[in-house]
Enzyme design. Structure first.
Site, PDB file in Angstrom:
ATOM      1  CG  ASP A  16      -1.769   1.167   1.431  1.00  0.00           C
ATOM      2  OD1 ASP A  16      -1.598   2.168   0.702  1.00  0.00           O
ATOM      3  OD2 ASP A  16      -2.627   1.106   2.326  1.00  0.00           O
ATOM      4  CB  ILE A  17       1.672   3.799  -2.585  1.00  0.00           C
ATOM      5  CG1 ILE A  17       2.926   4.654  -2.842  1.00  0.00           C
ATOM      6  CG2 ILE A  17       0.386   4.597  -2.729  1.00  0.00           C
ATOM      7  CD1 ILE A  17       3.263   4.849  -4.276  1.00  0.00           C
ATOM      8  CG  ASN A  30      -7.704  14.247 -11.057  1.00  0.00           C
ATOM      9  OD1 ASN A  30      -7.545  15.455 -10.868  1.00  0.00           O
ATOM     10  ND2 ASN A  30      -8.482  13.518 -10.277  1.00  0.00           N
ATOM     11  CG  ASP A  40      -5.624  11.627  -7.033  1.00  0.00           C
ATOM     12  OD1 ASP A  40      -4.921  12.204  -6.176  1.00  0.00           O
ATOM     13  OD2 ASP A  40      -6.288  12.239  -7.887  1.00  0.00           O
ATOM     14  CB  THR A 128      -1.586   0.291 -14.869  1.00  0.00           C
ATOM     15  OG1 THR A 128      -1.450   0.382 -13.445  1.00  0.00           O
ATOM     16  CG2 THR A 128      -0.250   0.479 -15.540  1.00  0.00           C
ATOM     17  N   GLY A 129      -4.541   1.909 -13.995  1.00  0.00           N
ATOM     18  CA  GLY A 129      -5.876   1.670 -13.453  1.00  0.00           C
ATOM     19  C   GLY A 129      -6.931   2.171 -14.415  1.00  0.00           C
TER      20      GLY A 129
END
Length: 185
Positions: A16-17, A30, A40, A128-129
């Site tokens: 988990d970042i 975004n 995000d 990639t999401g």
């Protein structure tokens, strides 16, 4: 998996970042910089209102963030020192400069982190999401950008670069591609 390349450790981990303890975590933002879904949204929720406040100041000053560019804010309540917000490209079939824009996301994030004295940085799998970038191709672009940065990095002092993969599938992909990219070095 961990690879030593020049004076930098490059690794891929599953996790988990928002829990990364590196100096900088990178947010797949975004262009509005106001939070959203995926990485995000998770970063904004975990980091608290300080991140959004700084993003709003950046928006007021420059009107958001263009695709391929990056901006930096506090990390708020996150264990990192900073969050670099970069806007990855939306996949449109590959003929609209997506590879170059994604490549710029990584290089601009590293340069900004370096400018703020960071020695470690953690990246998600940018674009990639929901942006639909093919995972294998995105990994190739990401690893090539990192390799390029480290090779040219007489100017930098990045000691650790991490790819934080959300799931086992992406981790396996990054491990395979890191091994291929650096056994040729």
């Amino acid at each position: 998996m961990e690879i030593q390349f020049k004076n930098t450790v490059i690794e891929a981990v599953q996790g988990d970042i928002t829990r990364e303890t590196t100096d900088v975590i990178v947010n797949a933002a975004n262009s509005s910089l106001l939070g959203g879904g995926g990485v995000d949204g998770a970063i904004h929720r975990a980091g608290g209102p300080e991140i959004l406040e700084e993003c709003q100041k950046i928006r007021a000053r420059q009107g958001g963030c263009a695709t391929g560019e990056a901006v930096i804010t506090t990390a708020g309540r996150l264990p990192a020192r900073y969050v670099v917000h970069t806007v990855g490209p939306v996949w449109n079939g590959g003929s609209n400069g997506e590879d170059n824009l994604l490549h710029n996301c990584y290089l601009n994030s590293l340069a900004l982190a370096n400018d703020h004295g960071a020695t470690s940085i953690s990246f998600p799998n940018i674009s990639t999401g929901i942006y639909g970038y093919p995972k294998s191709q995105a990994a190739d672009v990401a690893i090539q950008a990192i390799k390029e940065y480290v090779q040219l990095s007489g100017k930098g002092h990045m000691q650790r670069i991490r790819f934080v993969c959300y799931d086992a599938e992406n981790l396996a992909l990054y491990e395979q591609k890191l091994e291929q990219a650096f056994q040729q070095s």
